[in-house]
Design a protein around this motif. Structure first.
Motif: not given
Length: 148
Positions: A126-148
């Motif tokens: 839902x577009x109302x939760x766009x910020x939560x989705x963005x935060x989750x996807x940013x965190x996915x990328x942080x996990x990826x960077x931390x485990x390279x």
């Protein structure tokens, strides 16, 4: 016969070219079985699927269900993870839902679990939760960077 074969071959190739978007996920056996039987059925599927795949992310479901003397309860925690075997962990940011019904059967238990899971995905899409989705996807990328 040759025309039929060529026609079928071109249909298969065109189907593969326009394949639907697929959500990668991890879940326990009971939820995996329910999703295999019923598929992902929620408003916003395409939007969420495209965002997940654009970020090379999967969805992790942690679930609990219980049939008590009074009700059937289901809970789901939805987090995300980076796709790929070398990455470990899921997002701390999550979507959490709990529901219950007065019906106390295994069928009700499975229905509550499936419905709640689809609702959690729909809520995240839902577009109302766009910020939560963005935060989750940013965190996915942080996990990826931390485990390279």
């Amino acid at each position: 016969m040759e025309k039929l074969f060529l026609g079928l071959a071109s249909l298969i190739v065109s189907s593969a070219s326009f394949a639907d978007c697929f959500i990668t996920y991890s879940a326990n056996d009971s939820l995996t079985k329910l999703i295999a039987e019923k598929g992902f059925n929620f408003d916003g599927y395409d939007k969420l699927c495209k965002r997940l795949n654009a970020n090379d992310a999967g969805v992790a479901f942690k679930t609990v269900t219980q049939i008590s003397p009074y009700q059937t309860t289901a809970g789901v925690v939805l987090s995300m993870y980076p796709k790929g075997n070398k990455y470990k962990g899921v997002t701390f940011e999550s979507v959490n839902w709990l529901s219950y019904t007065q019906e106390r059967t295994t069928t009700a238990q499975n229905q509550e679990l499936y419905s709640l899971t689809m609702y959690a995905l729909q809520d995240l899409a839902n577009t109302v939760n766009e910020d939560k989705l963005k935060r989750m996807l940013i965190e996915v990328n942080e996990i990826r960077k931390a485990t390279k």
